[in-house]
Motif scaffolding. Sequence first.
Motif, short mmCIF file in Angstrom:
data_model
loop_
_atom_site.label_atom_id
_atom_site.label_comp_id
_atom_site.label_asym_id
_atom_site.label_seq_id
_atom_site.Cartn_x
_atom_site.Cartn_y
_atom_site.Cartn_z
N SER A 1 -13.64 3.91 -3.05
CA SER A 1 -12.58 3.61 -2.08
C SER A 1 -12.05 2.22 -2.39
O SER A 1 -12.82 1.26 -2.48
CB SER A 1 -13.13 3.62 -0.66
N THR B 1 -4.49 5.91 1.51
CA THR B 1 -4.94 5.50 2.84
C THR B 1 -4.01 4.38 3.31
O THR B 1 -3.19 3.89 2.54
CB THR B 1 -6.39 5.00 2.82
N ASP B 2 -4.15 3.96 4.54
CA ASP B 2 -3.32 2.88 5.05
C ASP B 2 -3.58 1.56 4.33
O ASP B 2 -2.69 0.72 4.23
CB ASP B 2 -3.54 2.68 6.55
N ALA B 3 -4.79 1.39 3.83
CA ALA B 3 -5.17 0.12 3.20
C ALA B 3 -5.28 0.18 1.68
O ALA B 3 -5.55 -0.83 1.05
CB ALA B 3 -6.51 -0.35 3.77
N GLY B 4 -5.08 1.36 1.08
CA GLY B 4 -5.23 1.50 -0.37
C GLY B 4 -5.34 2.97 -0.74
O GLY B 4 -4.44 3.75 -0.44
N ALA C 1 0.82 -1.21 0.00
CA ALA C 1 0.00 0.00 0.00
C ALA C 1 0.85 1.26 0.00
O ALA C 1 0.57 2.21 -0.72
CB ALA C 1 -0.95 0.00 1.20
N SER D 1 -13.19 -2.44 -4.87
CA SER D 1 -14.09 -1.42 -4.37
C SER D 1 -15.53 -1.79 -4.72
O SER D 1 -15.78 -2.37 -5.78
CB SER D 1 -13.76 -0.06 -5.00
N ASP E 1 -8.49 6.31 -1.89
CA ASP E 1 -9.82 6.80 -2.24
C ASP E 1 -9.69 7.65 -3.50
O ASP E 1 -8.69 8.36 -3.67
CB ASP E 1 -10.42 7.66 -1.13
N VAL F 1 -9.40 -0.94 -1.41
CA VAL F 1 -8.58 -1.59 -0.40
C VAL F 1 -7.96 -2.84 -1.01
O VAL F 1 -8.51 -3.44 -1.94
CB VAL F 1 -9.39 -1.96 0.87
N PHE F 2 -6.81 -3.23 -0.45
CA PHE F 2 -6.14 -4.43 -0.96
C PHE F 2 -6.93 -5.68 -0.63
O PHE F 2 -7.33 -5.89 0.51
CB PHE F 2 -4.74 -4.55 -0.37
N LEU G 1 -6.59 -4.48 -5.72
CA LEU G 1 -7.42 -3.64 -4.86
C LEU G 1 -8.84 -3.70 -5.39
O LEU G 1 -9.05 -3.72 -6.60
CB LEU G 1 -6.94 -2.19 -4.89
#
Length: 146
Positions: free
Chosen positions: A92, A72-75, A6, A103, A77, A94-95, A101
């Motif tokens: 948004s 972001t910490d996870a991916g 990330a 959404s 936005d 995320v991994f 990733l």
Amino acid sequence: MYAIEAKAVLSYFLGDWEMHRVISEFGEMTGRATFRLNGESDQRLDYKEAVMFPRLGEQKANAFREYEYRMTDAGFDIFFSDGATKGQLFLSFVFAQASILTSHHLCIQDHYDAEFVFLSDDEFELSFTVVGPKKDYSIQTRFIRA
């Protein structure tokens, strides 16, 4: 399988990309995308794309879009940067795996499912599927570093 962390996504995206897009029941288009650092934060990128719709008979870019990517910490936005929706959150991500990733976004009654897949240091794909009472289409875009 290619893997990316990330914290490395921001630097991965930086630069210019050639793009090839296929929209179901519409056709194919080509263009160029650019990711640049945002002047407000070192954790944001400005994205701009210019694509050519071949059906219109023009030989220059005739469709444009801008987004802001916020890490972001996870991916990350993605926010709209132009038009009537400027400043609003689009998706948004995320991994889901080391190179993927995902959404999901509900827009009124339409479901947007999207996926970024990092294929190598110089290539990634972005896919959308949109299903709802008023929408039913998919978009696949492949990006290759210019």
